[in-house]
Design a protein around this motif. Sequence first.
Motif, PDB file in Angstrom:
ATOM      1  N   ALA A   1       0.743  -1.434   0.017  1.00 51.24           N
ATOM      2  CA  ALA A   1       0.043   0.078   0.063  1.00 51.24           C
ATOM      3  C   ALA A   1       0.871   1.408   0.079  1.00 51.24           C
ATOM      4  N   PHE A   2       1.985   1.265   0.780  1.00 54.66           N
ATOM      5  CA  PHE A   2       2.942   2.355   0.772  1.00 54.66           C
ATOM      6  C   PHE A   2       3.543   2.403  -0.456  1.00 54.66           C
ATOM      7  N   GLN A   3       4.106   1.415  -1.158  1.00 58.63           N
ATOM      8  CA  GLN A   3       4.773   1.653  -2.283  1.00 58.63           C
ATOM      9  C   GLN A   3       3.781   2.066  -3.450  1.00 58.63           C
ATOM     10  N   ILE A   4       2.662   1.530  -3.665  1.00 57.64           N
ATOM     11  CA  ILE A   4       1.689   1.902  -4.535  1.00 57.64           C
ATOM     12  C   ILE A   4       1.333   3.370  -4.315  1.00 57.64           C
ATOM     13  N   GLY A   5       1.002   3.824  -3.136  1.00 57.34           N
ATOM     14  CA  GLY A   5       0.749   4.989  -2.812  1.00 57.34           C
ATOM     15  C   GLY A   5       1.838   6.212  -3.175  1.00 57.34           C
ATOM     16  N   GLY A   6       3.048   5.566  -3.093  1.00 59.32           N
ATOM     17  CA  GLY A   6       4.349   6.530  -3.427  1.00 59.32           C
ATOM     18  C   GLY A   6       4.275   6.725  -4.850  1.00 59.32           C
ATOM     19  N   ALA A   7       4.213   5.478  -5.634  1.00 56.09           N
ATOM     20  CA  ALA A   7       4.114   5.592  -7.213  1.00 56.09           C
ATOM     21  C   ALA A   7       2.990   6.735  -7.599  1.00 56.09           C
ATOM     22  N   LEU A   8       1.896   6.468  -6.958  1.00 55.49           N
ATOM     23  CA  LEU A   8       0.659   7.306  -7.359  1.00 55.49           C
ATOM     24  C   LEU A   8       0.774   8.713  -7.099  1.00 55.49           C
ATOM     25  N   GLY A   9       1.559   9.134  -5.800  1.00 54.34           N
ATOM     26  CA  GLY A   9       1.739  10.444  -5.578  1.00 54.34           C
ATOM     27  C   GLY A   9       2.731  11.110  -6.349  1.00 54.34           C
ATOM     28  N   VAL A  10       3.746  10.408  -6.988  1.00 55.39           N
ATOM     29  CA  VAL A  10       4.720  10.752  -7.732  1.00 55.39           C
ATOM     30  C   VAL A  10       4.091  10.934  -9.207  1.00 55.39           C
ATOM     31  N   ALA A  11       3.246  10.228  -9.653  1.00 57.22           N
ATOM     32  CA  ALA A  11       2.595  10.333 -10.806  1.00 57.22           C
ATOM     33  C   ALA A  11       1.588  11.238 -11.029  1.00 57.22           C
ATOM     34  N   VAL A  12       0.671  11.689  -9.929  1.00 56.71           N
ATOM     35  CA  VAL A  12      -0.107  12.534  -9.766  1.00 56.71           C
ATOM     36  C   VAL A  12       0.438  14.024  -9.700  1.00 56.71           C
ATOM     37  N   VAL A  13       1.369  14.253  -8.940  1.00 60.46           N
ATOM     38  CA  VAL A  13       1.999  15.524  -8.599  1.00 60.46           C
ATOM     39  C   VAL A  13       2.965  15.806  -9.675  1.00 60.46           C
ATOM     40  N   SER A  14       3.560  14.873 -10.145  1.00 58.87           N
ATOM     41  CA  SER A  14       4.476  15.178 -11.537  1.00 58.87           C
ATOM     42  C   SER A  14       3.446  15.827 -12.654  1.00 58.87           C
ATOM     43  N   THR A  15       2.311  15.092 -12.833  1.00 63.75           N
ATOM     44  CA  THR A  15       1.494  15.469 -13.762  1.00 63.75           C
ATOM     45  C   THR A  15       1.046  16.688 -13.578  1.00 63.75           C
ATOM     46  N   ILE A  16       0.579  17.250 -12.589  1.00 64.66           N
ATOM     47  CA  ILE A  16       0.000  18.685 -12.221  1.00 64.66           C
ATOM     48  C   ILE A  16       1.034  19.591 -12.431  1.00 64.66           C
ATOM     49  N   ILE A  17       2.264  19.341 -11.994  1.00 65.35           N
ATOM     50  CA  ILE A  17       3.448  20.267 -12.158  1.00 65.35           C
ATOM     51  C   ILE A  17       3.650  20.574 -13.498  1.00 65.35           C
TER      52      ILE A  17
END
Length: 483
Positions: free
Chosen positions: A413-429
Amino acid sequence: MTLAESARPQVAARPADPRRWAALVLLCTANFMVILDAQAVIMGVPVIAADLGLSPVEAQWILSGNLLTFGGLLLLGGRAADLLGRRRVFMLGTALFLAVSVLSAVATAGPLLLVARTLHGVSAALMAPTALAILTDMFPEGRERNRAFAAWSALAAMGATIGLLLGGALLGWFGWPSLFFVNVPVAVLMLVLSPVLLRESRDASAQRSLGVAGAVLSTASLGLLVYLLVEAPTLGWTSFPVLGLAVVFAALIGVTIAVDRRSAAPMLPARLFRSPIVLGGNLLTVLMAMLAYGMSVVLSQYSLGVLGYTPIRFGLSQSVMPIACVAGAYAAQKALARMTVRPVAVAAFVLLGTGSALLIGISPGAGYLTTVLPGLVVFGLGLGIGPVVLAAAALNRVTPADAGIASGINVAAFQIGGALGVAVVSTIIAANMAATPGPSGALAGFHAGMAACTGFGAAGVVVAFVLLRRAHRGTLAAVPRMH
């Protein structure tokens, strides 16, 4: 009284292992090294790529290959530990960690390094959930286990920042192979001490079958999800490949659930998710990882790209956060002895969201002491509290046969959340930078990324209120003692 009933008090009354505190140091060191390695390598990717002649896409897979196998194999690693013995699987993972660290350090060609980093993810998938399961077994429920979770959380948080500091220093002084050589003496020491400090644990009544079909399907599902999250920011969330992979992932999940329902040894036992506390603990772990990694993306890109910080200076600027994490972890284990799970989890996400909100004000003209430091301190306190209470919730009253898989699910759950956080925030930036070229667009992108992290914190507060409402004081007695 039956024989089983007469035996129960003897199991419950078994004295605590006198080696447990020394074992805790060993287990926390293993988790610390996994995180330290990942963070240090992030700093070294540009130098490694230039030295080995890797293209930008190939260089990305130094990180993505490790993330793919780590995230994809976590459940399999946890279940294998349940069946084969947790100490045995932990030592196997440590031995592989040692071997791939040496292989990475001596790699003279890009393909060899990429293979080594992919194998590193396998070693981490064996070490991390197994270490957490052993910790849960060795410490009796209540205050001692909460203290152990606090140490686990604090050292993990320190590993993230120390990895940036150490990575920058090693790169400057000894070159990129030193990023991997530093793992070798620690891994050797862990292998030597494991038979001395760790007892073997598995449940004699556990189903002695891995459930091959479920294992293959769950591993493929997790691996595909991680790959999807890694590639989505580059390919585009609405691109045909991403949407196609999303459909395949949904189909795989459906097939996995159907197979698990008919299996005597399911990889994702439905009973683990019938408790709203366990479900909430894992969902909140995803959100917490999205916050931690998303905030890291914003601050690292902003500090290194806009402010022109060196890696060492960036690491030093973040050094207050692990100190706050230690304080937060200590406060969390004290709070869990006095109150229920929900208020502690809510406090963690309020602090994480507030810290992110404070950091929305970052700009080249903003002072570090007045803008950045307060946000890092508040965020660090939440990041210290979160893993303690969420690990306790995610492992709440898990049976001995499921301890490894439950730990694997929580780490996954932590690894998936980390990958999702990077993906979402990188896309927004990236989207904000594309909409407004130039320095103002970059600043708008970083502000939007940090605002997204604030939103993750608010979502965590809502989830904690809804799913953790039935938790009572004293219900964090997770795993019964094992033979």
